[in-house]
Structures are given as C-alpha cells and as structure tokens.
Design an enzyme around this catalytic site. Structure first.
Site, PDB file in Angstrom:
ATOM      1  N   THR A  64       0.860  -1.174   0.000  1.00  0.00           N
ATOM      2  CA  THR A  64       0.000   0.000   0.000  1.00  0.00           C
ATOM      3  C   THR A  64       0.900   1.227   0.000  1.00  0.00           C
ATOM      4  O   THR A  64       2.118   1.123  -0.156  1.00  0.00           O
ATOM      5  CB  THR A  64      -0.979  -0.060   1.196  1.00  0.00           C
ATOM      6  OG1 THR A  64      -1.880   1.046   1.115  1.00  0.00           O
ATOM      7  CG2 THR A  64      -0.257  -0.031   2.529  1.00  0.00           C
ATOM      8  N   LYS A  68       4.006   1.762  -3.616  1.00  0.00           N
ATOM      9  CA  LYS A  68       3.589   1.195  -4.900  1.00  0.00           C
ATOM     10  C   LYS A  68       4.507   1.574  -6.064  1.00  0.00           C
ATOM     11  O   LYS A  68       4.613   0.838  -7.039  1.00  0.00           O
ATOM     12  CB  LYS A  68       2.143   1.596  -5.220  1.00  0.00           C
ATOM     13  CG  LYS A  68       1.136   0.969  -4.264  1.00  0.00           C
ATOM     14  CD  LYS A  68      -0.295   1.313  -4.654  1.00  0.00           C
ATOM     15  CE  LYS A  68      -1.289   0.685  -3.678  1.00  0.00           C
ATOM     16  NZ  LYS A  68      -2.692   0.927  -4.103  1.00  0.00           N
ATOM     17  N   GLU A  80       2.550  -5.912 -17.564  1.00  0.00           N
ATOM     18  CA  GLU A  80       2.097  -4.793 -18.388  1.00  0.00           C
ATOM     19  C   GLU A  80       1.067  -3.945 -17.637  1.00  0.00           C
ATOM     20  O   GLU A  80       1.042  -2.723 -17.770  1.00  0.00           O
ATOM     21  CB  GLU A  80       1.485  -5.306 -19.694  1.00  0.00           C
ATOM     22  CG  GLU A  80       2.505  -5.804 -20.698  1.00  0.00           C
ATOM     23  CD  GLU A  80       1.855  -6.195 -22.021  1.00  0.00           C
ATOM     24  OE1 GLU A  80       0.714  -5.751 -22.279  1.00  0.00           O
ATOM     25  OE2 GLU A  80       2.480  -6.944 -22.782  1.00  0.00           O
ATOM     26  N   ASN A  89       1.092  -3.159  -6.579  1.00  0.00           N
ATOM     27  CA  ASN A  89       0.516  -3.418  -5.255  1.00  0.00           C
ATOM     28  C   ASN A  89       0.657  -4.881  -4.858  1.00  0.00           C
ATOM     29  O   ASN A  89       0.232  -5.276  -3.783  1.00  0.00           O
ATOM     30  CB  ASN A  89      -0.967  -3.003  -5.212  1.00  0.00           C
ATOM     31  CG  ASN A  89      -1.878  -4.019  -5.884  1.00  0.00           C
ATOM     32  OD1 ASN A  89      -1.498  -4.645  -6.874  1.00  0.00           O
ATOM     33  ND2 ASN A  89      -3.073  -4.174  -5.363  1.00  0.00           N
ATOM     34  N   ASP A 105      -5.139  -3.826  -8.408  1.00  0.00           N
ATOM     35  CA  ASP A 105      -6.158  -2.787  -8.213  1.00  0.00           C
ATOM     36  C   ASP A 105      -6.968  -2.576  -9.492  1.00  0.00           C
ATOM     37  O   ASP A 105      -8.193  -2.388  -9.447  1.00  0.00           O
ATOM     38  CB  ASP A 105      -5.510  -1.451  -7.814  1.00  0.00           C
ATOM     39  CG  ASP A 105      -5.047  -1.422  -6.375  1.00  0.00           C
ATOM     40  OD1 ASP A 105      -5.633  -2.146  -5.550  1.00  0.00           O
ATOM     41  OD2 ASP A 105      -4.092  -0.687  -6.076  1.00  0.00           O
ATOM     42  N   GLY A 128     -10.634  13.404  -8.346  1.00  0.00           N
ATOM     43  CA  GLY A 128      -9.313  13.234  -7.767  1.00  0.00           C
ATOM     44  C   GLY A 128      -8.281  12.875  -8.814  1.00  0.00           C
ATOM     45  O   GLY A 128      -8.610  12.496  -9.945  1.00  0.00           O
ATOM     46  N   ALA A 129      -6.993  12.992  -8.436  1.00  0.00           N
ATOM     47  CA  ALA A 129      -5.922  12.776  -9.404  1.00  0.00           C
ATOM     48  C   ALA A 129      -4.677  12.158  -8.768  1.00  0.00           C
ATOM     49  O   ALA A 129      -3.566  12.388  -9.227  1.00  0.00           O
ATOM     50  CB  ALA A 129      -5.556  14.094 -10.075  1.00  0.00           C
ATOM     51  N   GLY A 130      -4.867  11.369  -7.719  1.00  0.00           N
ATOM     52  CA  GLY A 130      -3.737  10.712  -7.065  1.00  0.00           C
ATOM     53  C   GLY A 130      -3.442   9.354  -7.671  1.00  0.00           C
ATOM     54  O   GLY A 130      -3.852   9.036  -8.790  1.00  0.00           O
ATOM     55  N   GLY A 238     -15.439   0.823  -1.529  1.00  0.00           N
ATOM     56  CA  GLY A 238     -14.026   0.507  -1.433  1.00  0.00           C
ATOM     57  C   GLY A 238     -13.783  -0.909  -0.955  1.00  0.00           C
ATOM     58  O   GLY A 238     -12.775  -1.526  -1.316  1.00  0.00           O
TER      59      GLY A 238
END
Length: 275
Positions: A64, A68, A80, A89, A105, A128-130, A238
């Site tokens: 986590t 990563k 790939e 992960n 993931d 979001g953009a993480g 989640g």
C-alpha cells in the site's frame, strides 16, 4: 508436514489495513493451514532492507502507500498492467528469489464494477488525481467507450492525468475541482479522494443518480455514498475493490484458484463492523 509459507502487507501507516483479515480468511477457507499473513510498517527508506531479509518461505507481498512506486526498481520484472500506471501493489516471490510485480487494483476495479452489472459505460467521471485515480483511468480504459472527465485541484495533477490518459489511449477531459458537482451526472462516477473531500458534493447528487464507485471503505458509508443510495443510485464500495483485488493476490501467491470471494468479503464486513 508442509513447509511454512509466508505473505504480508507492507506500508506506512499500516495498522488500519484489512488485508490480513481478507487473506487469512482465504487461507482458512482453502485449508492452507501452513500459510501466515502479517502486516509490517515499512516506508520507502526501509523497503530495500526489508526485501533483503526475506527467505524462500516467502510467497508474496501486498503493498500500500507509499510503496507502490518505490518498489519498482527493486523488482526483477513487472507486468504490463503494473507498467501501465507505474504502480505495483502485489509482489510474487519465487522460491528462486525472483520478484515479480503486478497491479491487482486495476482488474479488481473492473471485477467490482462487473459484479454490479457495469460491463461498459458511454462516459465516466473521476474525482481526484492521485495514485488511485491513475488505476481508475486504467480500469476505465477497459470499460468506458467514450470520454472520461477528471476533476482535479492543481495544474500539476492535471498534467499528470493527461500523461496517464495518453499512455492508456483514453479520451480524457480535465476539469477544475470547482465544477466537480457536474461530475455527479455521469453514468459512472469514481471517487478516489481521501475521506471527507467529497462530503461537500453530497447536496448536488441528482434526483436519479446512476452509479458511484467510492474507493473508501472506512468510514463507510461516506456522506456522498449515503446520499447517493438514498436517491436510489447504485453504489460500489471501497470494500468491493479491496476484496476483488485481494482475491487476485491470493490466487497469484498461493497458486490456488478461485479464491473464496464470499468468505473474504464476509470477513472484511465483520472486521469493519467490529471497529
């Protein structure tokens, strides 16, 4: 007597992780009595040394944040799928010492959506953009036929999302976070932000919302997910993502398939209820 086999989840912070609950439930269901699964507090600086301590009894690692991307230079190869977003992960450890990195993931997101009847959508929105948002884009490259609107809070993150979109050959439109309420009208909304960030959007949930995939699982439901459900919209949680990606990890690490999805989900739900 069978030889002991070990696996674990690494990260920092790690105390909150549900991974031990899910993997141990799988081992119990599969009759793998000689398998153990632990958690270790490991940050980027400690990761190389930790990997050096692992003996041939180790089968795999779940990773986590913040590991990563930090793990990639320490591996012999990555799949790939992992390369598509520069994020690993899952590390499968061969008894010859070979380290192979993967990203469960992305297929975990796709599997969670399909479980809720989402095989294809015409368009989608990402909040979001993480790091999780990049995995969301990769998952959407498999299920979204049209444009994905990504709502971001900084120019740097916007540029990052454009790079991921180009790499994934995905049609992406970058939008300002100030307009994030517009995202809620999309056929599929994936919320990838930390706890509390989307609370202020809940008042803007449309009367007939479509599908929300909120990657948080604790606390649950989020304010946005609760309002979405109250208005009759479909919600993917989640925990759905966590269980589906863990199923794939168990199968890769143990060589046993299919992993027991239902038993793992029940164990996760019970652990969250006990918190």
């Amino acid at each position: 007597m069978s030889a002991l086999r070990r696996a674990a989840v690494l990260g920092s912070p790690i105390a909150h992780s549900l991974s031990p609950v899910l993997h141990r439930a799988a081992y119990a269901e599969l009759g793998l009595r000689d398998w153990t699964y632990d958690r270790f507090e490991v940050d980027e600086n400690a990761l190389p040394g930790f990997l050096q301590t692992l003996g041939p009894e180790w089968a795999g690692l779940s990773l986590t944040m913040p590991l990563k991307r930090a793990v990639i230079p320490l591996l012999d190869e990555i799949t790939e799928t992992a390369a598509s977003v520069d994020a690993v992960n899952t590390v499968v450890l061969g008894q010859d010492g070979r380290r192979t990195g993967d990203n469960t993931d992305i297929p975990g997101m796709v599997a969670a959506l399909r479980e809720h009847g989402i095989d294809e959508v015409g368009s989608a929105a990402v909040l979001g953009a993480g790091a999780t948002a990049s995995s969301a884009l990769a998952a959407l490259s498999r299920v979204c036929a049209g444009e994905v609107a990504v709502y971001v809070r900084s120019a740097a993150r916007a540029a990052q999302m454009r790079r991921w979109a180009e790499r994934l050959d995905l049609a992406v439109r970058i939008a300002d976070w100030a307009d994030a309420e517009q995202a809620l009208r999309a056929p599929l909304v994936i919320a990838t932000t930390p706890a509390g960030v989307t609370d202020a959007l809940a008042h803007a949930v449309p009367e007939r919302p479509a599908t929300l995939f909120d990657v948080l699982y604790d606390p649950w439901p989020t304010v946005l997910a609760a309002r979405w459900s109250a208005y009759g919209g479909a919600v993917v949680s989640g925990l759905d993502l966590l269980v589906h990606q863990a199923v794939l990890q168990v199968e890769q690490m143990t060589g046993r398939a299919p992993a027991p999805l239902d038993a793992m989900r029940k164990a996760g739900e019970q652990a969250l209820a006990d918190r």
